[in-house]
Design a protein around this motif. Structure first.
Motif, PDB file in Angstrom:
ATOM      1  N   CYS A  34      -2.283 -15.653  16.760  1.00 22.75           N
ATOM      2  CA  CYS A  34      -2.046 -16.715  15.794  1.00 22.75           C
ATOM      3  C   CYS A  34      -0.627 -17.239  15.961  1.00 22.75           C
ATOM      4  O   CYS A  34       0.171 -16.651  16.686  1.00 22.75           O
ATOM      5  N   HIS A  35      -0.346 -18.330  15.286  1.00 21.59           N
ATOM      6  CA  HIS A  35       0.945 -18.991  15.446  1.00 21.59           C
ATOM      7  C   HIS A  35       1.683 -19.142  14.121  1.00 21.59           C
ATOM      8  O   HIS A  35       2.542 -20.019  13.988  1.00 21.59           O
ATOM      9  N   CYS A  36       1.349 -18.284  13.134  1.00 25.54           N
ATOM     10  CA  CYS A  36       1.980 -18.407  11.821  1.00 25.54           C
ATOM     11  C   CYS A  36       2.064 -17.039  11.161  1.00 25.54           C
ATOM     12  O   CYS A  36       1.514 -16.061  11.655  1.00 25.54           O
ATOM     13  N   SER A  37       2.748 -16.986  10.036  1.00 27.02           N
ATOM     14  CA  SER A  37       2.864 -15.730   9.300  1.00 27.02           C
ATOM     15  C   SER A  37       1.866 -15.639   8.148  1.00 27.02           C
ATOM     16  O   SER A  37       1.886 -14.679   7.385  1.00 27.02           O
ATOM     17  N   ASP A  38       0.972 -16.629   8.028  1.00 27.23           N
ATOM     18  CA  ASP A  38      -0.076 -16.575   7.005  1.00 27.23           C
ATOM     19  C   ASP A  38      -1.083 -15.497   7.375  1.00 27.23           C
ATOM     20  O   ASP A  38      -1.400 -15.306   8.548  1.00 27.23           O
ATOM     21  N   SER A  39      -1.593 -14.816   6.379  1.00 27.56           N
ATOM     22  CA  SER A  39      -2.534 -13.726   6.612  1.00 27.56           C
ATOM     23  C   SER A  39      -3.787 -14.218   7.343  1.00 27.56           C
ATOM     24  O   SER A  39      -4.407 -15.205   6.948  1.00 27.56           O
ATOM     25  N   VAL A  40      -4.116 -13.535   8.444  1.00 25.40           N
ATOM     26  CA  VAL A  40      -5.308 -13.828   9.231  1.00 25.40           C
ATOM     27  C   VAL A  40      -6.013 -12.511   9.541  1.00 25.40           C
ATOM     28  O   VAL A  40      -5.465 -11.432   9.310  1.00 25.40           O
ATOM     29  N   ASP A  41      -7.214 -12.587  10.077  1.00 26.24           N
ATOM     30  CA  ASP A  41      -7.998 -11.393  10.376  1.00 26.24           C
ATOM     31  C   ASP A  41      -7.858 -11.008  11.847  1.00 26.24           C
ATOM     32  O   ASP A  41      -8.254 -11.776  12.736  1.00 26.24           O
ATOM     33  N   TYR A  42      -7.319  -9.815  12.098  1.00 32.02           N
ATOM     34  CA  TYR A  42      -7.055  -9.372  13.476  1.00 32.02           C
ATOM     35  C   TYR A  42      -8.286  -9.351  14.372  1.00 32.02           C
ATOM     36  O   TYR A  42      -8.166  -9.646  15.570  1.00 32.02           O
ATOM     37  N   PRO A  43      -9.509  -9.042  13.873  1.00 32.29           N
ATOM     38  CA  PRO A  43     -10.646  -9.038  14.801  1.00 32.29           C
ATOM     39  C   PRO A  43     -10.888 -10.388  15.475  1.00 32.29           C
ATOM     40  O   PRO A  43     -11.343 -10.437  16.625  1.00 32.29           O
ATOM     41  N   ASP A  44     -10.577 -11.473  14.791  1.00 33.67           N
ATOM     42  CA  ASP A  44     -10.767 -12.808  15.370  1.00 33.67           C
ATOM     43  C   ASP A  44      -9.918 -12.990  16.628  1.00 33.67           C
ATOM     44  O   ASP A  44     -10.381 -13.555  17.625  1.00 33.67           O
ATOM     45  N   TYR A  45      -8.694 -12.495  16.595  1.00 31.18           N
ATOM     46  CA  TYR A  45      -7.786 -12.663  17.733  1.00 31.18           C
ATOM     47  C   TYR A  45      -8.074 -11.640  18.825  1.00 31.18           C
ATOM     48  O   TYR A  45      -7.946 -11.949  20.015  1.00 31.18           O
TER      49      TYR A  45
END
Length: 152
Positions: A34-45
């Motif tokens: 990802c390219h930001c510090s907003d919370s995202v789901d690691y499995p997607d990456y």
């Protein structure tokens, strides 16, 4: 080599440092976020990076999250991926020589940037020990994977 790299929000800063290191070592980088510090789901990456590796679009992959644990678990669910979570130089070398890993997982909150960059360098520069006793062991890993993989 072409290296696919991905991180969640907890690994995005270290990802940027590692990208520069990989490029400086003469490799091509495919940054899949990802390219930001907003919370995202690691499995997607993890899936984005692993898809690139198993399809042959990338030679290897690097994944970064807070601890590296989630990324390594997600990566190892993908048939054809052998991902190791590494936090020291000895393991970085051994996981390539002995296990022929094609994805490296790191934890930004666990490993400082200096050590992480050295791990990446060692991991990228170490080759699998072809023709050794380890070759048979990796074949056994592949057999386990085939046994438990769902085939349509």
């Amino acid at each position: 080599m072409k290296i696919a790299i991905g991180a969640d929000h907890a690994g995005v800063r270290l990802k940027e440092d590692i990208k520069q290191q990989v490029i400086a070592l003469g490799h091509e980088v495919e940054d899949l976020g990802c390219h930001c510090s907003d919370s995202v789901d690691y499995p997607d990456y993890a899936l984005k990076v692993c898809d690139q590796v198993v399809s042959g679009q990338a030679d290897r992959g690097i994944l970064i999250c807070g601890t590296g644990i989630g990324m390594s678990i997600a990566a190892n669910k993908v048939p054809g991926i052998r991902c190791a979570l590494v936090s020291d130089l000895f393991s970085a070398k051994a996981t390539r020589e002995h296990n022929d890993t094609n994805v490296l997982a790191l934890g930004e909150r666990v490993v400082g940037p200096g050590v992480a960059l050295e791990i990446v360098k060692v991991w990228l520069e170490t080759e699998f020990s072809q023709g050794s006793r380890h070759e048979g062991r990796v074949s056994k890993l592949k057999s386990i994977e085939e046994k438990y993989s769902i085939h349509p």
